[in-house]
Design a protein around this motif. Structure first.
Motif, PDB file in Angstrom:
ATOM      1  N   LEU A   1       0.821  -1.212   0.000  1.00  0.00           N
ATOM      2  CA  LEU A   1       0.000   0.000   0.000  1.00  0.00           C
ATOM      3  C   LEU A   1       0.856   1.264   0.000  1.00  0.00           C
ATOM      4  O   LEU A   1       0.539   2.269   0.633  1.00  0.00           O
ATOM      5  CB  LEU A   1      -0.947   0.004   1.206  1.00  0.00           C
ATOM      6  N   GLY A   2       1.972   1.197  -0.722  1.00  0.00           N
ATOM      7  CA  GLY A   2       2.839   2.354  -0.857  1.00  0.00           C
ATOM      8  C   GLY A   2       3.704   2.652   0.346  1.00  0.00           C
ATOM      9  O   GLY A   2       4.339   3.701   0.404  1.00  0.00           O
ATOM     10  N   GLU A   3       3.777   1.743   1.316  1.00  0.00           N
ATOM     11  CA  GLU A   3       4.580   1.947   2.520  1.00  0.00           C
ATOM     12  C   GLU A   3       5.761   0.989   2.533  1.00  0.00           C
ATOM     13  O   GLU A   3       5.603  -0.215   2.281  1.00  0.00           O
ATOM     14  CB  GLU A   3       3.741   1.726   3.772  1.00  0.00           C
ATOM     15  N   ASP A   4       6.938   1.508   2.851  1.00  0.00           N
ATOM     16  CA  ASP A   4       8.138   0.682   2.995  1.00  0.00           C
ATOM     17  C   ASP A   4       8.162   0.097   4.402  1.00  0.00           C
ATOM     18  O   ASP A   4       8.179   0.834   5.393  1.00  0.00           O
ATOM     19  CB  ASP A   4       9.392   1.520   2.743  1.00  0.00           C
ATOM     20  N   LEU A   5       8.194  -1.236   4.484  1.00  0.00           N
ATOM     21  CA  LEU A   5       8.043  -1.946   5.743  1.00  0.00           C
ATOM     22  C   LEU A   5       9.079  -3.044   5.867  1.00  0.00           C
ATOM     23  O   LEU A   5       9.773  -3.381   4.897  1.00  0.00           O
ATOM     24  CB  LEU A   5       6.643  -2.577   5.820  1.00  0.00           C
ATOM     25  N   VAL A   6       9.169  -3.606   7.054  1.00  0.00           N
ATOM     26  CA  VAL A   6       9.977  -4.797   7.263  1.00  0.00           C
ATOM     27  C   VAL A   6       9.122  -5.787   8.057  1.00  0.00           C
ATOM     28  O   VAL A   6       8.457  -5.413   9.027  1.00  0.00           O
ATOM     29  CB  VAL A   6      11.299  -4.481   7.989  1.00  0.00           C
ATOM     30  N   ALA A   7       9.113  -7.026   7.605  1.00  0.00           N
ATOM     31  CA  ALA A   7       8.425  -8.102   8.322  1.00  0.00           C
ATOM     32  C   ALA A   7       9.485  -9.031   8.905  1.00  0.00           C
ATOM     33  O   ALA A   7      10.542  -9.245   8.307  1.00  0.00           O
ATOM     34  CB  ALA A   7       7.496  -8.863   7.385  1.00  0.00           C
ATOM     35  N   PHE A   8       9.216  -9.583  10.082  1.00  0.00           N
ATOM     36  CA  PHE A   8      10.210 -10.459  10.699  1.00  0.00           C
ATOM     37  C   PHE A   8       9.503 -11.443  11.629  1.00  0.00           C
ATOM     38  O   PHE A   8       8.361 -11.240  12.044  1.00  0.00           O
ATOM     39  CB  PHE A   8      11.251  -9.643  11.484  1.00  0.00           C
ATOM     40  N   ARG A   9      10.199 -12.502  11.939  1.00  0.00           N
ATOM     41  CA  ARG A   9       9.765 -13.459  12.941  1.00  0.00           C
ATOM     42  C   ARG A   9      10.791 -13.444  14.072  1.00  0.00           C
ATOM     43  O   ARG A   9      11.982 -13.713  13.838  1.00  0.00           O
ATOM     44  CB  ARG A   9       9.665 -14.866  12.348  1.00  0.00           C
ATOM     45  N   ASN A  10      10.357 -13.118  15.297  1.00  0.00           N
ATOM     46  CA  ASN A  10      11.318 -13.101  16.395  1.00  0.00           C
ATOM     47  C   ASN A  10      11.704 -14.531  16.779  1.00  0.00           C
ATOM     48  O   ASN A  10      11.121 -15.496  16.305  1.00  0.00           O
ATOM     49  CB  ASN A  10      10.797 -12.293  17.587  1.00  0.00           C
TER      50      ASN A  10
ATOM     51  N   GLY B   1       6.173  -9.765  13.289  1.00  0.00           N
ATOM     52  CA  GLY B   1       6.015  -8.329  13.408  1.00  0.00           C
ATOM     53  C   GLY B   1       6.102  -7.662  12.059  1.00  0.00           C
ATOM     54  O   GLY B   1       6.759  -8.165  11.140  1.00  0.00           O
ATOM     55  N   VAL B   2       5.419  -6.525  11.904  1.00  0.00           N
ATOM     56  CA  VAL B   2       5.491  -5.687  10.700  1.00  0.00           C
ATOM     57  C   VAL B   2       5.704  -4.258  11.160  1.00  0.00           C
ATOM     58  O   VAL B   2       4.830  -3.654  11.810  1.00  0.00           O
ATOM     59  CB  VAL B   2       4.212  -5.806   9.851  1.00  0.00           C
ATOM     60  N   LEU B   3       6.883  -3.699  10.868  1.00  0.00           N
ATOM     61  CA  LEU B   3       7.263  -2.359  11.298  1.00  0.00           C
ATOM     62  C   LEU B   3       7.571  -1.472  10.098  1.00  0.00           C
ATOM     63  O   LEU B   3       7.871  -1.964   8.997  1.00  0.00           O
ATOM     64  CB  LEU B   3       8.517  -2.419  12.180  1.00  0.00           C
TER      65      LEU B   3
ATOM     66  N   HIS C   1      16.439  -1.228  19.863  1.00  0.00           N
ATOM     67  CA  HIS C   1      15.783  -2.534  19.919  1.00  0.00           C
ATOM     68  C   HIS C   1      14.265  -2.324  20.042  1.00  0.00           C
ATOM     69  O   HIS C   1      13.800  -1.663  20.984  1.00  0.00           O
ATOM     70  CB  HIS C   1      16.318  -3.314  21.136  1.00  0.00           C
ATOM     71  N   TYR C   2      13.512  -2.890  19.083  1.00  0.00           N
ATOM     72  CA  TYR C   2      12.067  -2.680  19.043  1.00  0.00           C
ATOM     73  C   TYR C   2      11.325  -3.995  19.221  1.00  0.00           C
ATOM     74  O   TYR C   2      11.721  -5.038  18.684  1.00  0.00           O
ATOM     75  CB  TYR C   2      11.647  -2.064  17.713  1.00  0.00           C
ATOM     76  N   SER C   3      10.200  -3.937  19.912  1.00  0.00           N
ATOM     77  CA  SER C   3       9.303  -5.088  19.967  1.00  0.00           C
ATOM     78  C   SER C   3       8.369  -5.040  18.760  1.00  0.00           C
ATOM     79  O   SER C   3       8.372  -4.068  17.988  1.00  0.00           O
ATOM     80  CB  SER C   3       8.486  -5.074  21.259  1.00  0.00           C
ATOM     81  N   ALA C   4       7.532  -6.069  18.620  1.00  0.00           N
ATOM     82  CA  ALA C   4       6.641  -6.146  17.458  1.00  0.00           C
ATOM     83  C   ALA C   4       5.606  -5.033  17.440  1.00  0.00           C
ATOM     84  O   ALA C   4       5.079  -4.698  16.373  1.00  0.00           O
ATOM     85  CB  ALA C   4       5.949  -7.504  17.415  1.00  0.00           C
ATOM     86  N   ASP C   5       5.296  -4.451  18.605  1.00  0.00           N
ATOM     87  CA  ASP C   5       4.328  -3.353  18.613  1.00  0.00           C
ATOM     88  C   ASP C   5       4.996  -1.987  18.481  1.00  0.00           C
ATOM     89  O   ASP C   5       4.343  -0.951  18.583  1.00  0.00           O
ATOM     90  CB  ASP C   5       3.456  -3.400  19.863  1.00  0.00           C
TER      91      ASP C   5
ATOM     92  N   PHE D   1      -0.346 -11.245  12.324  1.00  0.00           N
ATOM     93  CA  PHE D   1      -0.484 -12.621  12.785  1.00  0.00           C
ATOM     94  C   PHE D   1      -0.344 -13.550  11.584  1.00  0.00           C
ATOM     95  O   PHE D   1      -0.343 -13.110  10.427  1.00  0.00           O
ATOM     96  CB  PHE D   1      -1.836 -12.845  13.482  1.00  0.00           C
ATOM     97  N   GLU D   2      -0.248 -14.848  11.856  1.00  0.00           N
ATOM     98  CA  GLU D   2      -0.134 -15.858  10.808  1.00  0.00           C
ATOM     99  C   GLU D   2      -1.352 -16.773  10.812  1.00  0.00           C
ATOM    100  O   GLU D   2      -1.912 -17.077  11.862  1.00  0.00           O
ATOM    101  CB  GLU D   2       1.104 -16.727  11.023  1.00  0.00           C
ATOM    102  N   ARG D   3      -1.738 -17.211   9.618  1.00  0.00           N
ATOM    103  CA  ARG D   3      -2.756 -18.241   9.481  1.00  0.00           C
ATOM    104  C   ARG D   3      -2.479 -19.046   8.227  1.00  0.00           C
ATOM    105  O   ARG D   3      -2.387 -18.481   7.135  1.00  0.00           O
ATOM    106  CB  ARG D   3      -4.165 -17.646   9.412  1.00  0.00           C
ATOM    107  N   ASP D   4      -2.350 -20.356   8.385  1.00  0.00           N
ATOM    108  CA  ASP D   4      -2.199 -21.282   7.262  1.00  0.00           C
ATOM    109  C   ASP D   4      -1.158 -20.808   6.255  1.00  0.00           C
ATOM    110  O   ASP D   4      -1.397 -20.829   5.041  1.00  0.00           O
ATOM    111  CB  ASP D   4      -3.549 -21.503   6.578  1.00  0.00           C
ATOM    112  N   GLY D   5      -0.010 -20.384   6.757  1.00  0.00           N
ATOM    113  CA  GLY D   5       1.101 -20.064   5.881  1.00  0.00           C
ATOM    114  C   GLY D   5       1.113 -18.673   5.301  1.00  0.00           C
ATOM    115  O   GLY D   5       1.996 -18.347   4.508  1.00  0.00           O
TER     116      GLY D   5
END
Length: 478
Positions: free
Chosen positions: A66-75, A81-83, A112-116, A143-147
């Protein structure tokens, strides 16, 4: 343009290209989804998939949605998380960050950032620093659901529940396999293509140039979709969705009714993708899709292929061929072929991407086969403008965790021909839709049995029975 040349004349002028060079612009109200745009804010009211779970390893993943530069990660504890991609300190990209037990740490100065988005630690700052109390990284619920990994980009106090439809869990034993398909074009031309069902009888049925060998053309056609269907389109969910009904006459007095449903702004479900669609009494969803904008000129389809014995009794699908930028059901859904292969045996990818990075609606000359496309655009515009009623079908409370109904399906019935068979096919299609609507308020575990029982009542009946049933359904508001 010559003052004597009127637009109506130019439109029909052979070799009139000279007079049709005016610059046309996209319909940005529908096509632009950046923050602050009408369509962008509309889409941010709903959960959107952003990547496949398998793409989140021990390294962060840079994404753009949606036009936003983001980073997704799994701790390291397994949470996602999506920041916002750029660190709130000095702007270094968190795609180079270090994944931790609690979140992600910027590589530059260790913030250091948490997921929120909470700032947990600032190792370069003195103990008395109050930055942890005043700084928070931009973050979105995920969150995750079915991959699939989902995120919500709207106002935090308006976050909706994630809607769970019947087809995610029924029939029993259904396996949802995640996939993505990447398109370098605007999201809308991919989304609205589903309501252009007439193209399946052309593009997906041996639409190849002379001299193409079997190997090049293999897989671009959908067996059984070659005949032109009798089409109908109808708004659903108070205008927050729509369906098409495609009715085809088959041998031995059979009628095949296919229904596909969109739920706005960018979600849909599709029925069977294999030849048995024209053989089964009733089968439901084979594919769930979200058409997610990356930006105005790029998009990604995220979705699930549904594998079960009902929708694919001959086991023609292949879960192994679904995944990141790949899908099993039809060649030409991704850009993984050569340019020449695409020219000789074009698929959806070639047809849609070639409409320009953003399709120009002002340059179109629509026909009756485009009614569904233009209805889709009209309803989307009303949704973006806030003119549609609230869609309670995705949020209404259900006892015992009931799932939600949708109308995507394929049904085959025995209905003898009559003198005006086109009108009869339309009535049969409307009757199937009304039967699906009858089941809306039943408990989820009773819906399929109800639909099958009612279809059995129609089977073998003539025009008079169909007409009477349609009239009864119309009188009851279905």
């Amino acid at each position: 343009m010559s003052e004597t040349m009127k637009p109506a004349v130019i439109k029909h002028m052979p070799f009139g290209g000279y007079y049709r060079r005016g610059e046309l612009v996209p319909d940005t109200e529908l096509t632009s989804t950046d923050p602050g745009t009408p369509m962008g804010e509309y889409m941010r009211r709903f959960w959107q998939p952003v990547c496949l779970s398998e793409e989140l390893t021990d390294l962060p993943k840079a994404i753009r949605i949606l036009g936003e530069d983001l980073v997704a990660f799994r701790n390291r504890k397994g949470g996602v998380g999506v920041l916002h991609r750029h660190c709130s300190h000095r702007g270094a990209s968190l795609e180079y960050g270090i994944v931790t037990d609690e979140g992600i740490r910027c590589c530059y100065h260790g913030w250091h950032y948490s997921a929120d988005g909470t700032l947990l630690d600032t190792p370069c700052e003195p103990p008395e620093s109050r930055l942890k109390e005043t700084v928070c990284q931009g973050a979105y619920p995920a969150f995750e659901r079915d991959g699939l990994v989902f995120a919500y980009f709207g106002r935090p106090d308006e976050r909706p529940e994630f809607p769970v439809f019947d087809s995610y869990v029924q029939p029993g034993g259904t396996r949802l396999v995640p996939f993505s398909n990447v398109y370098p074009c605007n999201w809308l031309q991919v989304f609205e293509n589903i309501m252009d069902h007439m193209h399946t009888a052309v593009l997906h049925n041996h639409m190849t140039v002379e001299g193409v060998d079997d190997e090049t053309s293999a897989g671009v056609s959908l067996d059984g979709f070659g005949d032109m269907p009798v089409m109908q389109w109808e708004a659903t969910r108070g205008g927050n969705g729509m369906i098409f009904i495609a009715s085809r006459r088959l041998p031995e007095d059979k009628v095949w009714v296919r229904i596909t449903e969109m739920v706005f702004p960018n979600f849909l479900q599709i029925g069977s993708l294999v030849p048995t669609a024209a053989r089964e009494r009733h089968s439901t969803t084979a594919m769930t899709r979200w058409q997610v904008p990356v930006d105005d000129t790029h998009m990604i389809i995220f979705g699930w292929r549904h594998f079960n014995d009902e929708v694919d009794p001959d086991h023609l699908g292949s879960a192994e061929d679904c995944g990141v930028d790949k899908i099993d059901f039809l060649v030409g859904q991704t850009g993984n072929r050569t340019y020449e292969e695409g020219q000789r045996a074009p698929g959806d990818w070639e047809a849609l991407v070639s409409q320009r990075p953003v399709a120009i609606h002002a340059g179109e000359h629509p026909g009756k086969s485009d009614i569904g496309v233009y209805m889709c655009r009209k309803l989307l515009r009303e949704g973006a403008r806030g003119l549609l009623p609230k869609d309670t079908t995705r949020t209404r409370a259900r006892a015992n965790g009931d799932t939600l109904p949708m109308y995507a399906q394929d049904s085959v019935l025995t209905v003898p021909k009559n003198a005006d068979d086109r009108a009869l096919l339309q009535r049969v299609g409307k009757l199937v839709l009304s039967i699906l609507k009858e089941a809306d308020d039943l408990p989820s575990h009773e819906r399929d049995a109800h639909v099958r029982r009612r279809l059995d009542e129609i089977d073998g009946q003539g025009e008079g029975f169909v007409v009477q049933s349609v009239e009864i359904a119309a009188a009851s508001g279905r």
